[in-house]
Motif scaffolding. Structure first.
Motif, PDB file in Angstrom:
ATOM      1  N   GLN A  70       0.809  -1.211   0.000  1.00  0.00           N
ATOM      2  CA  GLN A  70       0.000   0.000   0.000  1.00  0.00           C
ATOM      3  C   GLN A  70       0.846   1.266   0.000  1.00  0.00           C
ATOM      4  O   GLN A  70       0.542   2.230  -0.718  1.00  0.00           O
ATOM      5  N   THR A  74     -18.226  13.768  -5.112  1.00  0.00           N
ATOM      6  CA  THR A  74     -17.090  12.870  -4.932  1.00  0.00           C
ATOM      7  C   THR A  74     -16.675  12.165  -6.215  1.00  0.00           C
ATOM      8  O   THR A  74     -15.671  11.456  -6.218  1.00  0.00           O
ATOM      9  N   ASN A 116     -13.102  10.338   0.357  1.00  0.00           N
ATOM     10  CA  ASN A 116     -12.748   9.337  -0.646  1.00  0.00           C
ATOM     11  C   ASN A 116     -13.547   9.560  -1.926  1.00  0.00           C
ATOM     12  O   ASN A 116     -14.739   9.862  -1.882  1.00  0.00           O
ATOM     13  N   SER A 145     -15.344   8.735  -5.710  1.00  0.00           N
ATOM     14  CA  SER A 145     -16.173   7.701  -6.330  1.00  0.00           C
ATOM     15  C   SER A 145     -16.026   7.807  -7.843  1.00  0.00           C
ATOM     16  O   SER A 145     -15.394   8.735  -8.346  1.00  0.00           O
ATOM     17  N   TRP A 183     -20.154   4.564  -8.288  1.00  0.00           N
ATOM     18  CA  TRP A 183     -19.535   3.500  -7.482  1.00  0.00           C
ATOM     19  C   TRP A 183     -18.643   4.132  -6.430  1.00  0.00           C
ATOM     20  O   TRP A 183     -17.730   4.885  -6.751  1.00  0.00           O
ATOM     21  N   THR A 184     -18.901   3.807  -5.169  1.00  0.00           N
ATOM     22  CA  THR A 184     -18.122   4.351  -4.064  1.00  0.00           C
ATOM     23  C   THR A 184     -17.304   3.234  -3.432  1.00  0.00           C
ATOM     24  O   THR A 184     -17.859   2.390  -2.717  1.00  0.00           O
ATOM     25  N   PRO A 185     -16.010   3.191  -3.678  1.00  0.00           N
ATOM     26  CA  PRO A 185     -15.178   2.128  -3.103  1.00  0.00           C
ATOM     27  C   PRO A 185     -14.877   2.381  -1.632  1.00  0.00           C
ATOM     28  O   PRO A 185     -15.133   3.456  -1.104  1.00  0.00           O
ATOM     29  N   GLY A 186     -14.301   1.375  -0.983  1.00  0.00           N
ATOM     30  CA  GLY A 186     -13.889   1.529   0.400  1.00  0.00           C
ATOM     31  C   GLY A 186     -12.624   2.353   0.508  1.00  0.00           C
ATOM     32  O   GLY A 186     -12.105   2.868  -0.489  1.00  0.00           O
ATOM     33  N   ALA A 187     -12.103   2.450   1.725  1.00  0.00           N
ATOM     34  CA  ALA A 187     -10.933   3.299   1.971  1.00  0.00           C
ATOM     35  C   ALA A 187      -9.715   2.822   1.182  1.00  0.00           C
ATOM     36  O   ALA A 187      -9.014   3.612   0.544  1.00  0.00           O
ATOM     37  N   GLU A 188      -9.444   1.505   1.210  1.00  0.00           N
ATOM     38  CA  GLU A 188      -8.274   0.975   0.500  1.00  0.00           C
ATOM     39  C   GLU A 188      -8.504   0.954  -1.002  1.00  0.00           C
ATOM     40  O   GLU A 188      -7.595   1.256  -1.789  1.00  0.00           O
ATOM     41  N   ALA A 189      -9.715   0.596  -1.411  1.00  0.00           N
ATOM     42  CA  ALA A 189     -10.013   0.532  -2.843  1.00  0.00           C
ATOM     43  C   ALA A 189     -10.015   1.910  -3.483  1.00  0.00           C
ATOM     44  O   ALA A 189      -9.761   2.034  -4.691  1.00  0.00           O
ATOM     45  N   SER A 190     -10.279   2.946  -2.715  1.00  0.00           N
ATOM     46  CA  SER A 190     -10.301   4.305  -3.283  1.00  0.00           C
ATOM     47  C   SER A 190      -8.910   4.719  -3.749  1.00  0.00           C
ATOM     48  O   SER A 190      -8.779   5.402  -4.775  1.00  0.00           O
TER      49      SER A 190
END
Length: 316
Positions: A25, A78, A141, A143, A147-154
């Motif tokens: 990461q 976003t 974060n 989008s 589509w709104t990804p999670g913290a890591e996926a963002s």
């Protein structure tokens, strides 16, 4: 030949995205930051090829970041594509106004005036309590198309968008430099009077390059804000603009890929230098730049040119 080059560029982009997603990461984060800074330096290279050095690209780098932050925090927008377009629009509008004055100057006057405008923004942000003053504020974060990804996926989303933008904008910049308008920049650097005599407008050439550089800086600032999740006035400080000049000198101006490669190497070098010597890491960077200036005055990309020339001589 063009088709093969585009196909190779597309495959390289897929490899870079896959590699970035597989990296740890923290390495993926540094790589994304490098992509953003590389775009800023790409705009700076366009100006340098016209004989102009700007110490004020931090202005548009910061504007792009703050537009992204304000849209996500205060407006609720976003979507990363909308944020990119808004950041570019605001930065281009500011550059269109400032450029009317700035593009009439050359050499040290252009450099110092550009830095002055950047420091004006820094002073305004430091005194603005609503935008967090010296601490800045957080960025939500992003989008993409609902589509709104999670913290890591963002962060992975920002990486993919950043790499795609680097490839697309790099290809566009290469085509631009090979066009009549691109070559006109080199004519400005060599002999402005002759260009005017031939019917060209020196002011128009510099003005267009300045606006393009501002747009690229805004995109770079937006990428940095979205992946780091925070913005602060230091993004407009003169040391940030000096960092971009450092990277430009490090990579050279011979190719559009040079600033991207140099930005990646710069982030890697700075991370290593800080890990080895956290109190004197700037000295390591200084020695690195000094070595490049002494042994490779045209930048790191001159190594690629030497290899290509050597290969061409062997073929012939």
């Amino acid at each position: 030949m063009k088709t093969r080059s585009l196909a190779l560029l597309f495959v390289l982009g897929l490899v870079v995205i896959a590699g970035g997603l597989l990296l740890p990461q923290w390495m993926s984060y540094l790589f994304t930051i490098a992509m953003g800074k590389g775009l800023v330096v790409l705009g700076l290279v366009l100006l340098m090829r016209a004989g102009l050095v700007s110490f004020g690209q931090g202005l548009y780098y910061c504007v792009g970041a703050y537009v992204a932050g304000m849209l996500t925090q205060f407006v609720g927008v976003t979507d990363i594509l909308v944020i990119m377009l808004a950041s570019v629009a605001v930065s281009v509008a500011i550059a269109a106004i400032i450029g009317l004055l700035l593009c009439r100057y050359r050499e040290i006057f252009f450099a110092m005036f550009s830095m002055a405008f950047s420091m004006i923004l820094y002073g305004l942000l430091v005194r603005n309590q609503f935008l967090g003053s010296t601490d800045g504020f957080n960025v939500a974060n992003p989008s993409l198309l609902g589509w709104t990804p999670g913290a890591e996926a963002s962060s992975d989303l920002v990486l993919i968008v950043a790499v795609c933008l680097v490839i697309v904008l790099g290809a566009v910049a290469w085509r631009y430099l090979k066009s009549l308008s691109g070559y006109a920049g080199e004519a400005v650097r060599e002999n402005e009077i002759r260009l005017e005599y031939l019917g060209g407008s020196v002011f128009r050439v510099v003005y267009v390059k300045y606006i393009i550089a501002a747009a690229l800086a805004a995109i770079g600032g937006t990428i940095t804000a979205l992946v780091s999740g925070h913005v602060d006035p230091e993004m407009a400080y003169w040391t940030t603009s000096g960092e971009f000049v450092f990277i430009a000198l490090m990579g050279g101006t011979a190719h559009v890929a040079a600033p991207i490669v140099a930005a990646v190497l710069f982030e890697a070098l700075r991370t290593y230098a800080f890990a080895v010597s956290p109190y004197t890491w700037q000295m390591i960077l200084g020695f690195a730049l000094l070595a490049i200036i002494l042994f490779m005055p045209s930048g790191l990309w001159s190594l690629v040119e030497r290899f290509q020339n050597k290969k061409a001589r062997k073929t012939s």
